[in-house]
Every structure is written in C-alpha cells, then in structure tokens.
Design a protein around this motif. Structure first.
Motif, PDB file in Angstrom:
ATOM      1  N   THR A  67       0.836  -1.202   0.000  1.00 35.04           N
ATOM      2  CA  THR A  67       0.000   0.000   0.000  1.00 35.04           C
ATOM      3  C   THR A  67       0.867   1.247   0.000  1.00 35.04           C
ATOM      4  O   THR A  67       2.027   1.224   0.443  1.00 35.04           O
ATOM      5  CB  THR A  67      -0.925   0.006   1.219  1.00 35.04           C
ATOM      6  OG1 THR A  67      -0.128   0.042   2.414  1.00 35.04           O
ATOM      7  CG2 THR A  67      -1.802  -1.231   1.237  1.00 35.04           C
ATOM      8  N   GLU A  68       0.310   2.351  -0.491  1.00 27.31           N
ATOM      9  CA  GLU A  68       1.070   3.592  -0.578  1.00 27.31           C
ATOM     10  C   GLU A  68       1.471   4.095   0.802  1.00 27.31           C
ATOM     11  O   GLU A  68       2.548   4.670   0.977  1.00 27.31           O
ATOM     12  CB  GLU A  68       0.233   4.667  -1.303  1.00 27.31           C
ATOM     13  CG  GLU A  68      -0.003   4.366  -2.778  1.00 27.31           C
ATOM     14  CD  GLU A  68       1.290   4.319  -3.567  1.00 27.31           C
ATOM     15  OE1 GLU A  68       2.230   5.046  -3.204  1.00 27.31           O
ATOM     16  OE2 GLU A  68       1.359   3.558  -4.544  1.00 27.31           O
ATOM     17  N   THR A 121       6.346  -2.971  10.824  1.00 27.56           N
ATOM     18  CA  THR A 121       5.986  -4.263  10.253  1.00 27.56           C
ATOM     19  C   THR A 121       4.479  -4.327  10.099  1.00 27.56           C
ATOM     20  O   THR A 121       3.734  -3.712  10.865  1.00 27.56           O
ATOM     21  CB  THR A 121       6.473  -5.420  11.143  1.00 27.56           C
ATOM     22  OG1 THR A 121       6.076  -6.660  10.564  1.00 27.56           O
ATOM     23  CG2 THR A 121       5.909  -5.325  12.543  1.00 27.56           C
ATOM     24  N   THR A 122       4.037  -5.052   9.097  1.00 31.16           N
ATOM     25  CA  THR A 122       2.606  -5.293   8.893  1.00 31.16           C
ATOM     26  C   THR A 122       2.196  -6.670   9.384  1.00 31.16           C
ATOM     27  O   THR A 122       1.024  -7.024   9.284  1.00 31.16           O
ATOM     28  CB  THR A 122       2.260  -5.169   7.398  1.00 31.16           C
ATOM     29  OG1 THR A 122       3.064  -6.096   6.640  1.00 31.16           O
ATOM     30  CG2 THR A 122       2.530  -3.753   6.908  1.00 31.16           C
ATOM     31  N   LYS A 123       3.122  -7.407   9.953  1.00 28.18           N
ATOM     32  CA  LYS A 123       2.825  -8.743  10.448  1.00 28.18           C
ATOM     33  C   LYS A 123       2.306  -8.656  11.875  1.00 28.18           C
ATOM     34  O   LYS A 123       2.567  -7.681  12.579  1.00 28.18           O
ATOM     35  CB  LYS A 123       4.075  -9.630  10.392  1.00 28.18           C
ATOM     36  CG  LYS A 123       4.629  -9.814   8.983  1.00 28.18           C
ATOM     37  CD  LYS A 123       5.893 -10.647   9.005  1.00 28.18           C
ATOM     38  CE  LYS A 123       6.481 -10.794   7.597  1.00 28.18           C
ATOM     39  NZ  LYS A 123       7.735 -11.571   7.604  1.00 28.18           N
ATOM     40  N   ARG A 178       7.070   3.933   4.584  1.00 28.31           N
ATOM     41  CA  ARG A 178       7.633   3.554   5.892  1.00 28.31           C
ATOM     42  C   ARG A 178       8.258   2.160   5.863  1.00 28.31           C
ATOM     43  O   ARG A 178       8.565   1.604   6.910  1.00 28.31           O
ATOM     44  CB  ARG A 178       6.538   3.583   6.954  1.00 28.31           C
ATOM     45  CG  ARG A 178       5.813   4.897   7.080  1.00 28.31           C
ATOM     46  CD  ARG A 178       4.679   4.798   8.088  1.00 28.31           C
ATOM     47  NE  ARG A 178       5.142   4.331   9.364  1.00 28.31           N
ATOM     48  CZ  ARG A 178       4.358   3.896  10.344  1.00 28.31           C
ATOM     49  NH1 ARG A 178       3.049   3.855  10.150  1.00 28.31           N
ATOM     50  NH2 ARG A 178       4.863   3.493  11.499  1.00 28.31           N
ATOM     51  N   LEU A 179       8.441   1.600   4.693  1.00 29.65           N
ATOM     52  CA  LEU A 179       8.833   0.201   4.587  1.00 29.65           C
ATOM     53  C   LEU A 179      10.188  -0.080   5.229  1.00 29.65           C
ATOM     54  O   LEU A 179      10.396  -1.137   5.826  1.00 29.65           O
ATOM     55  CB  LEU A 179       8.854  -0.210   3.110  1.00 29.65           C
ATOM     56  CG  LEU A 179       8.770  -1.706   2.811  1.00 29.65           C
ATOM     57  CD1 LEU A 179       7.490  -2.289   3.370  1.00 29.65           C
ATOM     58  CD2 LEU A 179       8.874  -1.961   1.320  1.00 29.65           C
ATOM     59  N   GLN A 209       1.376  -4.819 -13.149  1.00 33.97           N
ATOM     60  CA  GLN A 209       0.485  -5.977 -13.259  1.00 33.97           C
ATOM     61  C   GLN A 209       0.153  -6.592 -11.908  1.00 33.97           C
ATOM     62  O   GLN A 209      -0.527  -7.611 -11.837  1.00 33.97           O
ATOM     63  CB  GLN A 209       1.104  -7.046 -14.173  1.00 33.97           C
ATOM     64  CG  GLN A 209       2.410  -7.627 -13.655  1.00 33.97           C
ATOM     65  CD  GLN A 209       3.609  -6.837 -14.155  1.00 33.97           C
ATOM     66  OE1 GLN A 209       3.538  -5.626 -14.329  1.00 33.97           O
ATOM     67  NE2 GLN A 209       4.699  -7.537 -14.387  1.00 33.97           N
ATOM     68  N   GLY A 210       0.622  -5.979 -10.822  1.00 25.56           N
ATOM     69  CA  GLY A 210       0.339  -6.486  -9.492  1.00 25.56           C
ATOM     70  C   GLY A 210       1.554  -7.114  -8.857  1.00 25.56           C
ATOM     71  O   GLY A 210       2.416  -7.683  -9.532  1.00 25.56           O
ATOM     72  N   GLY A 211       1.618  -7.024  -7.534  1.00 24.56           N
ATOM     73  CA  GLY A 211       2.761  -7.574  -6.822  1.00 24.56           C
ATOM     74  C   GLY A 211       3.792  -6.509  -6.512  1.00 24.56           C
ATOM     75  O   GLY A 211       3.735  -5.376  -6.998  1.00 24.56           O
TER      76      GLY A 211
END
Length: 467
Positions: free
Chosen positions: A407-408, A420-422, A413-414, A453-455
């Motif tokens: 996501t944007e 973390t998103t976990k 913040r990656l 195309q995604g991913g």
C-alpha cells in the motif's frame, strides 16, 4: 471611584439647623416663641444627636464602599475564571431557560450570549433523545445531581458533537431551588487523547515484542554458529572415511577378480558362497552408495559453511564473492524452510563478482526472498522471479513477486526500524531496515515499488568488482 447609596452628590448632606438661627431670633424668649417655646438645651441635645447620626452614616458609607469594591473584585475574578474555562458552562433557571453561559460554550456553538439568554437549554442539543434528556434535568421538583451524561450539542458548523455533561442544582440562601448549572467537556478531545494513549501503548508493546524477538534471533545466531562449528569436524570425518572406503572398494574389487579370475577354475564352495552372499550385487552397489554419501556430506558441508558465514561476525568484509551463488543459497534456504509450494525462477549470470561481506549480503537476500514468500501466501500459485541487469559498473537484481503489493501508506515507511505489517510475534520490523543499512554500506541501494500488473518489486543495486 467610591460609590454611595445616598442620592445627591454622593455624600450625606448636612441638614442640621444652624446655630445662627438661634442667635438671629434674639432673646431666648423670642427664640422660644419662634420654635414654639422649645428650650435651648433641647435643641443643643438634638444637634448632638444629629452629629452622632451623621457620623454613623459616614461610617456606614465607608463600610458600604469597601464592600462594593470587594464585590467588584469578586465579580471580576469570577468573570476571568469563567472566561478561561475550557469546559462549557450553562446556568439555567428552574424552568430550563438560559441565564448565563461562558466563552467556551459560545465558541463551541458559534452563538453570542444575547442570542442564548432566555432560550430553553434543550434547544442547544442536536437530536431528540438529547433534548428529552435535557428536559428530564428540570422535570422533578428537586432534581438530583447528574454525572457524566453524554449528549450531543449542535456545533457551530451544524454537526452534532458529543459532550459529557454534569448537572448540579443551584439553590438560594434558604435552600430553595432556583435553577441548574450544567458543565461539560467535549468527548471528542477525550476520545482522541484516549486513542493516542492506546496507540502509544500498543506501539510500546509491539516494540517490546520486537526487541525480545531480535534478542532471541541474536541468541539463535550465536547458537547456530556454535553448532555449525561443531558439525564441521564430524562432516570432515565422514568425507574422509568415504574416500578411504572408496579406495578400499577398488582394492577389494581387484582382489575378488584375481581370486575368481577364470570361471572354470573357481572352487564350487567359493562360487556357491559368492552367489549366496550376493557379492557381485554388493560390488555393483558400493560405488552408487559411496557417491550418495559423498554428495550428502558435501551438501551438509555447504550448509554448515553457509551457517557459519551467515551467523558469524565477518572479519573480512571486503572480499570478492559471487553474488549469484549467494542468491542461489538464499533461495534454497527459504524454499526448504517454507511449508508450501513456493516457486522461484532465477535468471542470473553464472558469475556476478562484487566486493563486500557474503554473509551480510546473504542476510539481505534471504530477507527479501522471505518477504516475497510471506506476501504471496494467499496466492494460488505463489512465485518469485529474480532477474539481473548490468550497466555502468553496477549490477541490479530485481525481485518480482505475484502477491498483493504494498500500500502507498506502507511504502513510505517500509524501511523504517520496527515497522511491520505482520502480527505481534511474527515480525520484528528490523529485517528491511537492517538490510537497507547493509546495502548502503556496500555502496548500493535497496528500493521497493509496486508492479503495474500487481505484486511488489524490490531492486538491489551493487557495484561490480573490478575485473
């Protein structure tokens, strides 16, 4: 300026009859005839009494002026306190009409005091339920105190705003109910403060879990380093023994062929024993068995070597190593640890020489591959494609997965530490942050983006080693 309750010029007028009036009348007989035969002593006594009354009146006036000044000071103090209150204040009479409000309420609803005074207090509320609850405050002959009653007041923009109200009866000096006093605080501020506090608490808990996980991983790294070092010696023994057995097998084969050189001259007993023990089958299986043992031992040696490189501290971080081999090793480790069919397609040159630490770079590559494996968990056919480009003395590796992408909001913040998103306990939020620092120390750059195309698409740039 002092004020007086006596009308006129502000001081008590002197209305005593002047003494000259007595002398002007002539003799006492003439004075007595003028004042109806009143004795002069009586008039003197009257004058003295008038002086006493006048002095008492002056003292009363001084006391009254002091009380007026104190009253003005008290009024100014109360007005300053009401003006500085952040909570809203509404003073109503016993019928629910507004008598006084403070500045906080006027700012809250955007109306002046002149517009509010005399209006029913229930008209300030936004919905019928709140208005009915406000009417209930004044329904009883002697209403009770109400604490923390949440009602909706119409804001200055017309939107209903929740307010936590307290309602207290206002009594006269004789204990008679003369009205109600309503005080309240907008609940939105409290909710925002509570949400911020709760968010800070959750962040603190997550950070604590991440630190515990990081310490656990550090301890695991030290344990792996020790285990890898201990495994290295027995693996060397196995490889050495396999090589010795291979040489012995060749000698035994030569001896058996010499003993059973000519089939016609073989002793019947030896021939029968040879068939019974299946010596020929054993000799045929020895070389494949030894080849399998050698391959397994060599693969175990490679794994141990990779563990040592990955977990141990690199003393020589400026060595030339093959990045393609490190990529292959990272993919094998992640693919073997996965619990599902995760397909990885790597299209890389056989040689990609770079300068740095192969153990640290393996940590970076394993993190990227593992993230791709986790991101494609919900796909029917999870896959990762690894490709490479060379230009201007740089090698750029591309890691493209077929997951849901990033996501944007998370993309910016990656690479932040502890992000973390976990769920808590499944991710420390340190992998990409540490990887970013490692790549920078190697003179490269690590970036993340989304594929059209995604991913997700991660790109790793590193300078090639000079030829």
């Amino acid at each position: 300026m002092k004020r007086s309750l006596v009308a006129g010029s502000g001081s008590v007028p002197d209305k005593r009859p002047p003494l000259d009036a007595l002398s002007a009348s002539g003799s006492p007989a003439e004075a007595g005839s003028a004042f109806g035969g009143v004795d002069e002593a009586v008039w003197i006594e009257v004058i003295h009494k008038m002086d006493e009354v006048y002095n008492d009146l002056l003292q009363y006036e001084v006391v009254l002026e002091e009380k007026n000044a104190a009253l003005e000071d008290s009024q100014q103090f109360i007005e300053s306190v009401l003006a500085s209150m952040s909570d809203i204040l509404i003073v109503c009479n016993r019928h629910g009409a507004i008598d006084e409000v403070n500045d906080s309420l006027r700012r809250f609803i955007g109306q002046d005091e002149g517009e509010l005074r005399g209006r029913p207090v229930c008209e300030l509320f936004a919905d019928e339920a709140s208005r009915q609850r406000a009417r209930d405050f004044f329904s009883a002959a002697r209403p009770a105190t109400v604490q923390d009653c949440e009602l909706r007041i119409m804001g200055r923009d017309g939107s209903p705003l929740p307010v936590s109200l307290n309602c207290t009866p206002r009594l006269s000096g004789t204990g008679k109910l003369v009205g109600m006093v309503l005080t309240g605080r907008p609940v939105g501020e409290l909710r925002r403060a509570y949400h911020a506090l709760r968010q800070a608490h959750e962040d603190l808990k997550r950070t604590q879990q991440q630190l515990l996980q990081a310490e656990k991983m550090a301890s695991l790294g030290r344990l792996v380093a020790g285990v890898a070092h201990e495994l290295n010696n027995p693996i060397s023994f196995v490889l050495g023994n396999v090589l010795a057995i291979r040489r012995y097998t060749a000698r035994l084969q030569t001896y058996l062929e010499a003993v059973h050189d000519e089939p016609g001259q073989r002793a019947p007993e030896l021939e029968a024993l040879r068939q019974e023990l299946r010596i020929d089958r054993i000799m045929q299986d020895l070389n494949p068995l030894l080849d399998g043992m050698t391959e397994g031992a060599e693969r175990t040696r490679d794994i141990v070597d990779g563990l040592k490189r990955f977990s141990a501290i690199d003393r020589s971080a400026d060595q030339v190593f093959n990045l393609a081999a490190v990529v292959g090793r990272a993919v094998r480790w992640v693919a073997r640890s996965g619990l599902r069919d995760f397909a990885v397609k790597a299209d890389l040159p056989s040689e990609l020489p770079v300068i740095g630490s192969s153990g640290q770079m393996q940590q970076v590559l394993m993190n990227i591959v593992q993230n791709a494996c986790d991101a494609t968990a919900g796909c029917e056919a999870p896959s990762l494609e690894i490709s490479a480009e060379q230009h201007d003395g740089m090698i750029v590796l591309y890691f493209a997965d077929n997951g849901s992408g990033i996501t944007e909001a998370n993309l910016a913040r990656l690479f932040d530490p502890f992000f973390t998103t976990k769920p808590v306990g499944q991710g420390t939020g340190l992998g990409l942050s540490i990887s970013y620092g490692i790549v920078e120390r190697h003179g490269g750059r690590l970036e993340a983006a989304n594929r059209p195309q995604g991913g997700a698409l991660f790109s790793l740039s590193l300078p090639l080693a000079p030829s």
